[in-house]
Design a protein around this motif. Structure first.
Motif, PDB file in Angstrom:
ATOM      1  N   LEU A   1    -100.955  31.404   8.130  1.00  0.00           N
ATOM      2  CA  LEU A   1     -99.520  31.106   8.058  1.00  0.00           C
ATOM      3  C   LEU A   1     -98.676  32.033   8.932  1.00  0.00           C
ATOM      4  O   LEU A   1     -97.516  31.746   9.219  1.00  0.00           O
TER       5      LEU A   1
ATOM      6  N   VAL B   1     -91.765  25.665  -0.740  1.00  0.00           N
ATOM      7  CA  VAL B   1     -92.444  25.958   0.524  1.00  0.00           C
ATOM      8  C   VAL B   1     -93.408  27.149   0.383  1.00  0.00           C
ATOM      9  O   VAL B   1     -94.401  27.246   1.108  1.00  0.00           O
TER      10      VAL B   1
ATOM     11  N   ARG C   1    -102.029  25.464   5.724  1.00  0.00           N
ATOM     12  CA  ARG C   1    -100.952  25.118   6.665  1.00  0.00           C
ATOM     13  C   ARG C   1    -100.323  23.769   6.311  1.00  0.00           C
ATOM     14  O   ARG C   1     -99.109  23.582   6.403  1.00  0.00           O
ATOM     15  N   THR C   2    -101.154  22.830   5.887  1.00  0.00           N
ATOM     16  CA  THR C   2    -100.660  21.483   5.542  1.00  0.00           C
ATOM     17  C   THR C   2     -99.747  21.532   4.318  1.00  0.00           C
ATOM     18  O   THR C   2     -98.682  20.903   4.310  1.00  0.00           O
TER      19      THR C   2
ATOM     20  N   ARG D   1     -98.051  24.047   3.206  1.00  0.00           N
ATOM     21  CA  ARG D   1     -96.809  24.747   3.578  1.00  0.00           C
ATOM     22  C   ARG D   1     -95.832  23.731   4.188  1.00  0.00           C
ATOM     23  O   ARG D   1     -94.653  23.688   3.819  1.00  0.00           O
ATOM     24  N   ALA D   2     -96.349  22.900   5.088  1.00  0.00           N
ATOM     25  CA  ALA D   2     -95.511  21.858   5.705  1.00  0.00           C
ATOM     26  C   ALA D   2     -95.064  20.836   4.655  1.00  0.00           C
ATOM     27  O   ALA D   2     -93.902  20.419   4.630  1.00  0.00           O
ATOM     28  N   ARG D   3     -95.989  20.459   3.776  1.00  0.00           N
ATOM     29  CA  ARG D   3     -95.680  19.494   2.710  1.00  0.00           C
ATOM     30  C   ARG D   3     -94.521  20.012   1.858  1.00  0.00           C
ATOM     31  O   ARG D   3     -93.583  19.274   1.525  1.00  0.00           O
TER      32      ARG D   3
ATOM     33  N   GLU E   1     -92.211  22.120   2.713  1.00  0.00           N
ATOM     34  CA  GLU E   1     -90.998  22.094   3.536  1.00  0.00           C
ATOM     35  C   GLU E   1     -90.420  20.678   3.575  1.00  0.00           C
ATOM     36  O   GLU E   1     -89.225  20.472   3.371  1.00  0.00           O
ATOM     37  N   PHE E   2     -91.284  19.695   3.828  1.00  0.00           N
ATOM     38  CA  PHE E   2     -90.825  18.295   3.919  1.00  0.00           C
ATOM     39  C   PHE E   2     -90.247  17.819   2.584  1.00  0.00           C
ATOM     40  O   PHE E   2     -89.264  17.089   2.548  1.00  0.00           O
TER      41      PHE E   2
ATOM     42  N   ARG F   1     -93.173  12.276   7.326  1.00  0.00           N
ATOM     43  CA  ARG F   1     -93.377  13.498   8.126  1.00  0.00           C
ATOM     44  C   ARG F   1     -94.779  14.072   7.865  1.00  0.00           C
ATOM     45  O   ARG F   1     -95.432  14.546   8.795  1.00  0.00           O
ATOM     46  N   LEU F   2     -95.214  14.003   6.619  1.00  0.00           N
ATOM     47  CA  LEU F   2     -96.545  14.522   6.279  1.00  0.00           C
ATOM     48  C   LEU F   2     -97.640  13.703   6.978  1.00  0.00           C
ATOM     49  O   LEU F   2     -98.656  14.253   7.411  1.00  0.00           O
TER      50      LEU F   2
ATOM     51  N   VAL G   1     -98.476  15.147  10.275  1.00  0.00           N
ATOM     52  CA  VAL G   1     -99.270  16.381  10.191  1.00  0.00           C
ATOM     53  C   VAL G   1    -100.723  16.047   9.849  1.00  0.00           C
ATOM     54  O   VAL G   1    -101.662  16.550  10.488  1.00  0.00           O
TER      55      VAL G   1
END
Length: 313
Positions: free
Chosen positions: A40, A60, A112-113, A115-117, A119-120, A212-213, A216
């Protein structure tokens, strides 16, 4: 022992200091927390071990923090006992921990996924416009009908988490969820408790996050599952990467069929559930679904030792 399922908790199970005991005493576990920090590019482990609580509670941060803690306990448990599961499953975010356990995702890609999830999901609905509430004592069908009636009036509210008999979480617009708080008795609810969450998770309002996910996940390498992963969306096993990808996208805006997933696992002959990660939330739900099964929560060094004394391995 009959068949064994490893299960992994989702958001709400986090606690400052989770996993610190194994980080400090075991190099396998320490390696997982260090790998999360490296993947991260910041010290997630510091937030996990030291907080503050409101920093850990940010979606997040919560999502990668819970995944990391679960995988650290998983790796330590495997190294110590060599127990292999017949099935794996996770509650919402916990499904990613299950996918790591089944070899579908590498830990680094998973952290990493999610973390993005996170955020989205935080960004999908502006703060204050969405809500969730736990409905206790209502029948599923009656609550579903009430949600549909409320949604028809323009205030979206849907069944989000079907956790166990008598415990269902609803999610949607602030007005929609408030209507369930006020009218829950019509569906037989004994109590409706608003939840402290940053968005209307597992409702159709999360579709922007799903889209968005999907972008990714399309770029993440996946392998076929070494053991069946019981998916939240279908309460049935998946093993193929294309199916896994599709269901992870759907999962963000769909109901988590936890009660159905556990019931299906028990039908397959699972009589021992091992919950790996922070807290005992899932152990409590499993016991409410079927009191006769064995559940072990591996959430501390002490719990690891206790497992040995309770279980002939």
């Amino acid at each position: 022992m009959g068949k064994v399922a490893f299960i992994f908790p989702g958001q709400g199970a986090q606690a400052v200091g989770m996993g610190k005991d194994i980080y400090e005493t075991d190099s396998t576990a320490r390696g997982i927390f260090d790998a999360a920090d490296a993947a991260l590019g910041f010290e997630l482990s510091k937030i996990i071990f030291e907080g503050p609580d409101d920093e850990l509670k940010k979606t997040v941060n919560t999502q990668p923090a819970l995944l990391t803690t679960s995988v650290a306990y998983l790796e330590l448990f495997r190294a110590k006992y060599g127990v292999q599961p017949d099935f794996v499953a996770g509650h919402s975010l916990g499904e990613y921990s299950a996918l790591v356990a089944a070899g579908v995702l590498s830990f680094e890609d998973a952290v990493r996924t999610v973390r993005a999830r996170g955020e989205f999901m935080e960004q999908a609905v502006p703060g204050g416009l969405g809500a969730m509430a736990a409905v206790l004592g209502a029948e599923r069908d009656a609550l579903q009908q009430l949600c549909q009636a409320v949604s028809k009036s323009g205030s979206v509210v849907e069944l989000a988490n079907l956790n166990c008999p008598g415990q269902i979480v609803v999610s949607g617009s602030k007005e929609g969820v408030q209507a369930i708080v006020e009218r829950g008795k019509e569906a037989g609810a004994k109590r409706v408790i608003p939840l402290e969450v940053s968005g209307p998770f597992h409702s159709s309002l999360m579709k922007p996050a799903s889209e968005r996910l999907a972008g990714v996940l399309a770029a993440v390498e996946m392998s076929s599952a070494s053991v069946p992963v019981v998916a939240n969306v279908t309460a049935r096993p998946v093993q193929r990467p294309d199916e896994v990808r599709h269901l992870l996208v759907e999962q963000v805006h769909s109901s988590v069929l936890w009660e159905d997933s556990v019931a299906w696992l028990i039908e397959q002959g699972v009589d021992t559930f091992v919950e790996l990660g922070s807290g005992t939330v899932l152990a409590g739900l499993v016991k409410k679904i079927d009191r006769s099964v064995k559940v072990h929560s591996i959430n501390s060094l002490e719990a690891l030792e206790k497992f040995q004394s309770e279980t002939p391995v």
